[in-house]
Structure formats: structure tokens, C-alpha cells
Write a protein that holds these residues in place. Structure first.
Motif, PDB file in Angstrom:
ATOM      1  N   GLY A 150       0.822  -1.206   0.000  1.00 38.41           N
ATOM      2  CA  GLY A 150       0.000   0.000   0.000  1.00 38.41           C
ATOM      3  C   GLY A 150       0.858   1.258   0.000  1.00 38.41           C
ATOM      4  N   GLN A 151       0.196   2.372   0.053  1.00 37.40           N
ATOM      5  CA  GLN A 151       0.900   3.658  -0.016  1.00 37.40           C
ATOM      6  C   GLN A 151       1.779   3.887   1.206  1.00 37.40           C
ATOM      7  N   PHE A 152       2.794   4.711   1.006  1.00 36.98           N
ATOM      8  CA  PHE A 152       3.673   5.113   2.094  1.00 36.98           C
ATOM      9  C   PHE A 152       2.935   6.114   2.972  1.00 36.98           C
ATOM     10  N   ASP A 153       3.044   5.940   4.281  1.00 36.83           N
ATOM     11  CA  ASP A 153       2.411   6.876   5.217  1.00 36.83           C
ATOM     12  C   ASP A 153       3.316   8.056   5.533  1.00 36.83           C
ATOM     13  N   SER A 154       4.617   7.850   5.410  1.00 37.25           N
ATOM     14  CA  SER A 154       5.574   8.930   5.636  1.00 37.25           C
ATOM     15  C   SER A 154       6.770   8.731   4.706  1.00 37.25           C
ATOM     16  N   ILE A 155       7.501   9.782   4.516  1.00 38.69           N
ATOM     17  CA  ILE A 155       8.696   9.708   3.669  1.00 38.69           C
ATOM     18  C   ILE A 155       9.688   8.695   4.241  1.00 38.69           C
ATOM     19  N   ASN A 156       9.784   8.639   5.561  1.00 33.32           N
ATOM     20  CA  ASN A 156      10.722   7.716   6.198  1.00 33.32           C
ATOM     21  C   ASN A 156      10.361   6.252   5.989  1.00 33.32           C
ATOM     22  N   ASP A 157       9.114   5.963   5.587  1.00 34.20           N
ATOM     23  CA  ASP A 157       8.720   4.587   5.267  1.00 34.20           C
ATOM     24  C   ASP A 157       9.474   4.046   4.056  1.00 34.20           C
ATOM     25  N   LEU A 158      10.068   4.931   3.274  1.00 35.53           N
ATOM     26  CA  LEU A 158      10.883   4.479   2.144  1.00 35.53           C
ATOM     27  C   LEU A 158      12.018   3.566   2.597  1.00 35.53           C
ATOM     28  N   ALA A 159      12.463   3.731   3.830  1.00 39.65           N
ATOM     29  CA  ALA A 159      13.556   2.905   4.358  1.00 39.65           C
ATOM     30  C   ALA A 159      13.148   1.432   4.461  1.00 39.65           C
ATOM     31  N   LYS A 160      11.868   1.149   4.382  1.00 37.34           N
ATOM     32  CA  LYS A 160      11.388  -0.240   4.409  1.00 37.34           C
ATOM     33  C   LYS A 160      11.652  -0.957   3.082  1.00 37.34           C
ATOM     34  N   VAL A 161      11.962  -0.182   2.052  1.00 35.31           N
ATOM     35  CA  VAL A 161      12.237  -0.746   0.734  1.00 35.31           C
ATOM     36  C   VAL A 161      13.696  -1.201   0.703  1.00 35.31           C
ATOM     37  N   LYS A 162      13.906  -2.445   0.274  1.00 31.24           N
ATOM     38  CA  LYS A 162      15.256  -2.985   0.206  1.00 31.24           C
ATOM     39  C   LYS A 162      16.127  -2.107  -0.704  1.00 31.24           C
ATOM     40  N   GLY A 163      17.277  -1.711  -0.191  1.00 35.26           N
ATOM     41  CA  GLY A 163      18.196  -0.879  -0.962  1.00 35.26           C
ATOM     42  C   GLY A 163      18.045   0.614  -0.718  1.00 35.26           C
ATOM     43  N   ILE A 164      17.031   1.003   0.027  1.00 28.71           N
ATOM     44  CA  ILE A 164      16.819   2.423   0.340  1.00 28.71           C
ATOM     45  C   ILE A 164      17.166   2.634   1.808  1.00 28.71           C
ATOM     46  N   GLY A 165      18.067   3.561   2.049  1.00 31.28           N
ATOM     47  CA  GLY A 165      18.474   3.856   3.420  1.00 31.28           C
ATOM     48  C   GLY A 165      18.143   5.278   3.814  1.00 31.28           C
ATOM     49  N   THR A 166      18.424   5.586   5.065  1.00 28.92           N
ATOM     50  CA  THR A 166      18.103   6.919   5.576  1.00 28.92           C
ATOM     51  C   THR A 166      18.913   8.019   4.883  1.00 28.92           C
ATOM     52  N   LYS A 167      20.139   7.703   4.462  1.00 30.56           N
ATOM     53  CA  LYS A 167      20.950   8.719   3.774  1.00 30.56           C
ATOM     54  C   LYS A 167      20.306   9.126   2.450  1.00 30.56           C
ATOM     55  N   LEU A 168      19.805   8.141   1.718  1.00 28.86           N
ATOM     56  CA  LEU A 168      19.146   8.433   0.452  1.00 28.86           C
ATOM     57  C   LEU A 168      17.895   9.276   0.689  1.00 28.86           C
ATOM     58  N   ILE A 169      17.160   8.945   1.735  1.00 34.68           N
ATOM     59  CA  ILE A 169      15.946   9.707   2.068  1.00 34.68           C
ATOM     60  C   ILE A 169      16.316  11.145   2.420  1.00 34.68           C
ATOM     61  N   GLU A 170      17.338  11.325   3.225  1.00 34.59           N
ATOM     62  CA  GLU A 170      17.775  12.666   3.629  1.00 34.59           C
ATOM     63  C   GLU A 170      18.188  13.501   2.431  1.00 34.59           C
ATOM     64  N   LYS A 171      18.905  12.887   1.472  1.00 36.16           N
ATOM     65  CA  LYS A 171      19.355  13.622   0.288  1.00 36.16           C
ATOM     66  C   LYS A 171      18.191  14.131  -0.568  1.00 36.16           C
ATOM     67  N   ASN A 172      17.055  13.462  -0.465  1.00 30.00           N
ATOM     68  CA  ASN A 172      15.913  13.782  -1.336  1.00 30.00           C
ATOM     69  C   ASN A 172      14.713  14.372  -0.600  1.00 30.00           C
ATOM     70  N   LYS A 173      14.854  14.665   0.685  1.00 31.56           N
ATOM     71  CA  LYS A 173      13.704  15.138   1.484  1.00 31.56           C
ATOM     72  C   LYS A 173      13.022  16.364   0.904  1.00 31.56           C
ATOM     73  N   GLY A 174      13.762  17.235   0.281  1.00 30.88           N
ATOM     74  CA  GLY A 174      13.165  18.446  -0.285  1.00 30.88           C
ATOM     75  C   GLY A 174      12.358  18.204  -1.531  1.00 30.88           C
ATOM     76  N   VAL A 175      12.469  17.027  -2.112  1.00 35.94           N
ATOM     77  CA  VAL A 175      11.816  16.722  -3.383  1.00 35.94           C
ATOM     78  C   VAL A 175      10.660  15.746  -3.197  1.00 35.94           C
ATOM     79  N   ILE A 176      10.784  14.835  -2.222  1.00 41.44           N
ATOM     80  CA  ILE A 176       9.790  13.773  -2.033  1.00 41.44           C
ATOM     81  C   ILE A 176       8.536  14.306  -1.356  1.00 41.44           C
ATOM     82  N   THR A 177       7.393  13.887  -1.893  1.00 40.00           N
ATOM     83  CA  THR A 177       6.096  14.168  -1.256  1.00 40.00           C
ATOM     84  C   THR A 177       5.286  12.872  -1.220  1.00 40.00           C
ATOM     85  N   LEU A 178       4.184  12.928  -0.498  1.00 47.60           N
ATOM     86  CA  LEU A 178       3.269  11.788  -0.419  1.00 47.60           C
ATOM     87  C   LEU A 178       1.989  12.102  -1.163  1.00 47.60           C
TER      88      LEU A 178
END
Length: 103
Positions: free
Chosen positions: A75-103
């Protein structure tokens, strides 16, 4: 004289394009794309197709497909940080893209 005129025309062309050569040589093309995207619109991780997800810094086609597979299965992501649940996606990648990612 001919060399001076050509050099002046080249310099004028560069200035009219507003190119920062030092900046152009130090940034990766993907970072430029993300920054360009950030100025115009954000990338919604709940609806974006592969072609749009790959514009995120550090996301290639396989990670983009993993994001879509995860959202299809869970199902849909509830928060941007939920991306870390995807294999291969870590918190550093999320931090680098926080200004661009929306839900």
C-alpha cells in the motif's frame, strides 16, 4: 585579431547562457535534474512511475522498481521515512531527497 574576435564571441556566448563552469564540472547530472525538479515540482512516492522516481538522487531503475513493488504489495507510504522499508533504500538516500519527495 581574428583570434581575439572569436574569443570575445565565445566568452559572450558563455555569459549569455549563464554557465558556471566550476559548478558544471563538480555536480553530477542526476543532482542537477533533482534540483531542477525541486524548483518545479516534487516527486510523489505514492504515485510516481519509474521514469520519475529515477530522478531522485541515488535512485536508479532497480530501486525505482523496488519502490513501486513495495507500494504495490504494502500500500501507499504513510511517511517519507517509510521508504527505508524498501530494500536498498536507506536513511541517507531519504535525507538527500527530502526536499523533493512528497506523499
Amino acid at each position: 585579431m581574428k583570434h581575439t574576435v572569436i574569443t570575445a564571441l565565445f566568452a559572450a556566448a558563455l555569459l549569455s547562457l549563464n554557465i558556471n563552469i566550476a559548478e558544471a564540472t563538480t555536480k553530477s547530472p542526476q543532482v542537477d535534474v533533482v534540483q531542477s525538479q525541486n524548483q518545479h515540482h516534487s516527486i510523489n512516492i505514492n504515485t510516481a512511475p519509474v521514469q520519475e522516481l529515477v530522478l531522485l538522487n541515488g535512485v536508479g531503475e532497480s530501486k525505482a522498481k523496488a519502490i513501486i513493488d513495495y507500494r504495490t504489495s504494502h500500500g501507499q507510504f504513510d511517511s517519507i521515512n517509510d521508504l527505508a522499508k524498501v530494500k536498498g533504500i536507506g536513511t541517507k538516500l531519504i535525507e538527500k531527497n527530502k526536499g523533493v519527495i512528497t506523499l
